[in-house]
Scaffold this motif. Structure first.
Motif, PDB file in Angstrom:
ATOM      1  N   LEU A 172       0.832  -1.206   0.000  1.00 29.59           N
ATOM      2  CA  LEU A 172       0.000   0.000   0.000  1.00 29.59           C
ATOM      3  C   LEU A 172       0.868   1.259   0.000  1.00 29.59           C
ATOM      4  O   LEU A 172       0.589   2.216  -0.738  1.00 29.59           O
ATOM      5  CB  LEU A 172      -0.939  -0.005   1.215  1.00 29.59           C
ATOM      6  N   ARG A 173       1.915   1.252   0.814  1.00 25.81           N
ATOM      7  CA  ARG A 173       2.807   2.427   0.861  1.00 25.81           C
ATOM      8  C   ARG A 173       3.491   2.652  -0.485  1.00 25.81           C
ATOM      9  O   ARG A 173       3.690   3.796  -0.900  1.00 25.81           O
ATOM     10  CB  ARG A 173       3.849   2.237   1.966  1.00 25.81           C
ATOM     11  N   ALA A 174       3.878   1.562  -1.156  1.00 27.93           N
ATOM     12  CA  ALA A 174       4.547   1.676  -2.463  1.00 27.93           C
ATOM     13  C   ALA A 174       3.548   1.843  -3.603  1.00 27.93           C
ATOM     14  O   ALA A 174       3.944   1.926  -4.766  1.00 27.93           O
ATOM     15  CB  ALA A 174       5.405   0.436  -2.701  1.00 27.93           C
ATOM     16  N   GLU A 175       2.270   1.885  -3.273  1.00 29.11           N
ATOM     17  CA  GLU A 175       1.170   2.025  -4.231  1.00 29.11           C
ATOM     18  C   GLU A 175       1.158   0.910  -5.266  1.00 29.11           C
ATOM     19  O   GLU A 175       0.730   1.098  -6.411  1.00 29.11           O
ATOM     20  CB  GLU A 175       1.185   3.408  -4.886  1.00 29.11           C
ATOM     21  N   ARG A 176       1.624  -0.284  -4.864  1.00 28.08           N
ATOM     22  CA  ARG A 176       1.463  -1.467  -5.716  1.00 28.08           C
ATOM     23  C   ARG A 176       0.012  -1.954  -5.635  1.00 28.08           C
ATOM     24  O   ARG A 176      -0.465  -2.652  -6.504  1.00 28.08           O
ATOM     25  CB  ARG A 176       2.434  -2.574  -5.286  1.00 28.08           C
ATOM     26  N   ILE A 177      -0.663  -1.577  -4.524  1.00 28.09           N
ATOM     27  CA  ILE A 177      -2.103  -1.775  -4.371  1.00 28.09           C
ATOM     28  C   ILE A 177      -2.670  -0.412  -4.031  1.00 28.09           C
ATOM     29  O   ILE A 177      -2.221   0.234  -3.087  1.00 28.09           O
ATOM     30  CB  ILE A 177      -2.439  -2.760  -3.226  1.00 28.09           C
ATOM     31  N   THR A 178      -3.623   0.034  -4.823  1.00 24.92           N
ATOM     32  CA  THR A 178      -4.257   1.322  -4.543  1.00 24.92           C
ATOM     33  C   THR A 178      -5.619   1.364  -5.214  1.00 24.92           C
ATOM     34  O   THR A 178      -5.961   0.477  -6.001  1.00 24.92           O
ATOM     35  CB  THR A 178      -3.377   2.505  -4.986  1.00 24.92           C
ATOM     36  N   TRP A 179      -6.395   2.359  -4.891  1.00 28.33           N
ATOM     37  CA  TRP A 179      -7.710   2.548  -5.494  1.00 28.33           C
ATOM     38  C   TRP A 179      -8.080   4.017  -5.368  1.00 28.33           C
ATOM     39  O   TRP A 179      -7.676   4.700  -4.438  1.00 28.33           O
ATOM     40  CB  TRP A 179      -8.763   1.652  -4.832  1.00 28.33           C
ATOM     41  N   PRO A 180      -8.836   4.508  -6.319  1.00 29.44           N
ATOM     42  CA  PRO A 180      -9.269   5.911  -6.233  1.00 29.44           C
ATOM     43  C   PRO A 180     -10.319   6.074  -5.134  1.00 29.44           C
ATOM     44  O   PRO A 180     -11.194   5.224  -4.960  1.00 29.44           O
ATOM     45  CB  PRO A 180      -9.858   6.200  -7.615  1.00 29.44           C
ATOM     46  N   PHE A 181     -10.200   7.155  -4.395  1.00 32.23           N
ATOM     47  CA  PHE A 181     -11.094   7.411  -3.273  1.00 32.23           C
ATOM     48  C   PHE A 181     -11.378   8.905  -3.264  1.00 32.23           C
ATOM     49  O   PHE A 181     -10.474   9.720  -3.061  1.00 32.23           O
ATOM     50  CB  PHE A 181     -10.402   6.976  -1.970  1.00 32.23           C
ATOM     51  N   VAL A 182     -12.631   9.274  -3.525  1.00 37.86           N
ATOM     52  CA  VAL A 182     -12.993  10.688  -3.652  1.00 37.86           C
ATOM     53  C   VAL A 182     -14.214  10.978  -2.789  1.00 37.86           C
ATOM     54  O   VAL A 182     -15.187  10.213  -2.792  1.00 37.86           O
ATOM     55  CB  VAL A 182     -13.288  11.047  -5.132  1.00 37.86           C
ATOM     56  N   ASP A 183     -14.172  12.083  -2.062  1.00 43.91           N
ATOM     57  CA  ASP A 183     -15.306  12.528  -1.245  1.00 43.91           C
ATOM     58  C   ASP A 183     -15.822  11.427  -0.318  1.00 43.91           C
ATOM     59  O   ASP A 183     -17.030  11.205  -0.202  1.00 43.91           O
ATOM     60  CB  ASP A 183     -16.449  13.053  -2.133  1.00 43.91           C
ATOM     61  N   GLY A 184     -14.902  10.734   0.314  1.00 45.34           N
ATOM     62  CA  GLY A 184     -15.294   9.739   1.316  1.00 45.34           C
ATOM     63  C   GLY A 184     -15.820   8.437   0.769  1.00 45.34           C
ATOM     64  O   GLY A 184     -16.449   7.667   1.502  1.00 45.34           O
ATOM     65  N   ALA A 185     -15.586   8.149  -0.512  1.00 38.76           N
ATOM     66  CA  ALA A 185     -16.081   6.892  -1.098  1.00 38.76           C
ATOM     67  C   ALA A 185     -15.136   6.418  -2.193  1.00 38.76           C
ATOM     68  O   ALA A 185     -14.496   7.208  -2.870  1.00 38.76           O
ATOM     69  CB  ALA A 185     -17.482   7.098  -1.677  1.00 38.76           C
ATOM     70  N   PRO A 186     -15.054   5.080  -2.349  1.00 40.41           N
ATOM     71  CA  PRO A 186     -14.238   4.562  -3.437  1.00 40.41           C
ATOM     72  C   PRO A 186     -14.874   4.890  -4.784  1.00 40.41           C
ATOM     73  O   PRO A 186     -16.091   5.033  -4.892  1.00 40.41           O
ATOM     74  CB  PRO A 186     -14.237   3.049  -3.191  1.00 40.41           C
ATOM     75  N   VAL A 187     -14.044   5.060  -5.792  1.00 46.70           N
ATOM     76  CA  VAL A 187     -14.526   5.308  -7.148  1.00 46.70           C
ATOM     77  C   VAL A 187     -14.272   4.050  -7.962  1.00 46.70           C
ATOM     78  O   VAL A 187     -13.124   3.662  -8.175  1.00 46.70           O
ATOM     79  CB  VAL A 187     -13.795   6.523  -7.787  1.00 46.70           C
ATOM     80  N   TRP A 188     -15.351   3.413  -8.382  1.00 48.35           N
ATOM     81  CA  TRP A 188     -15.205   2.147  -9.109  1.00 48.35           C
ATOM     82  C   TRP A 188     -15.146   2.422 -10.601  1.00 48.35           C
ATOM     83  O   TRP A 188     -15.812   3.308 -11.114  1.00 48.35           O
ATOM     84  CB  TRP A 188     -16.390   1.229  -8.810  1.00 48.35           C
ATOM     85  N   PRO A 189     -14.332   1.671 -11.321  1.00 51.32           N
ATOM     86  CA  PRO A 189     -14.240   1.876 -12.771  1.00 51.32           C
ATOM     87  C   PRO A 189     -15.564   1.552 -13.469  1.00 51.32           C
ATOM     88  O   PRO A 189     -16.319   0.710 -13.006  1.00 51.32           O
ATOM     89  CB  PRO A 189     -13.136   0.900 -13.202  1.00 51.32           C
ATOM     90  N   GLY A 190     -15.798   2.229 -14.545  1.00 50.70           N
ATOM     91  CA  GLY A 190     -16.976   1.939 -15.358  1.00 50.70           C
ATOM     92  C   GLY A 190     -18.074   2.787 -15.007  1.00 50.70           C
ATOM     93  O   GLY A 190     -18.978   3.270 -15.165  1.00 50.70           O
TER      94      GLY A 190
END
Length: 197
Positions: A179-197
């Motif tokens: 997680l620190r190296a951002e090998r695993i990450t996800w977009p997170f905006v306004d208190g919620a995850p942003v899912w693709p599509g």
């Protein structure tokens, strides 16, 4: 009649009754004194009483004696039945030989990890690393103490727990690193995850 419902607490109570007849409070105390409360939840006395009543109802235990002193509540002593001994052996064989589908909290939390922002996940998982390290230290001390006075047999559940905690610690440390190296990450905006599509 359906088969008696197996549980870790029921197994522990029947195991106590193999030693000698005893009352529910004494069973709960022995489990704590022997540090089996790491693997058997006896924190709620009511659950011990409910389980022993179920064992009696299922014919696996029976009332050995009832006594009352002064104005105190009745003290009921229980003993294991022949059916209880047979069932205890069956349960133990099944629990040793067959991995159970269990639903622990941590894998469930991991499956919903994207509901936290990555930096928050790192904070919480780093806290978990520290707590797992503390747990390992406690287990090492417990194993050393038990094996000083008793044969290794009486520490094998702690040895198992130690292996599980050590494996989890390794995994969580690696996850935090990813997680620190951002090998695993996800977009997170306004208190919620942003899912693709």
């Amino acid at each position: 009649m359906s088969a008696p419902r197996r549980s870790v607490l029921a197994l522990a109570l029947l195991s106590m009754l193999v030693e000698e007849p005893m009352h529910a409070y004494r069973m709960q105390q022995l489990i704590k004194e022997r540090r089996k409360d790491d693997v058997v939840n006896v924190s709620q006395r009511n659950s011990v009483y409910q389980t022993i009543q179920r064992l009696v109802r299922d014919g696996l235990a029976e009332i050995a004696s009832t006594e009352r002193t002064d104005n105190r509540p009745e003290r009921i002593t229980y003993r294991i039945t022949d059916a209880g001994r047979t069932t205890l052996g069956e349960w133990l064989r099944t629990m040793l030989s067959t991995p159970a589908l269990e639903y622990p909290e941590f894998p469930a939390a991991l499956s919903f990890l994207p509901n936290l922002a990555p930096p928050a996940a790192i904070v919480e998982l780093t806290t978990r690393v520290a707590r797992l390290e503390e747990r390992l230290t406690m287990l090492d001390a417990e194993i050393a103490q038990v094996t000083r006075f008793l044969p290794r047999l009486f520490a094998i559940e702690s040895e198992y727990q130690r292996q599980v905690v050590a494996a989890e610690l390794t995994y969580v440390r690696n996850l935090v690193e990813d997680l620190r190296a951002e090998r695993i990450t996800w977009p997170f905006v306004d208190g919620a995850p942003v899912w693709p599509g």
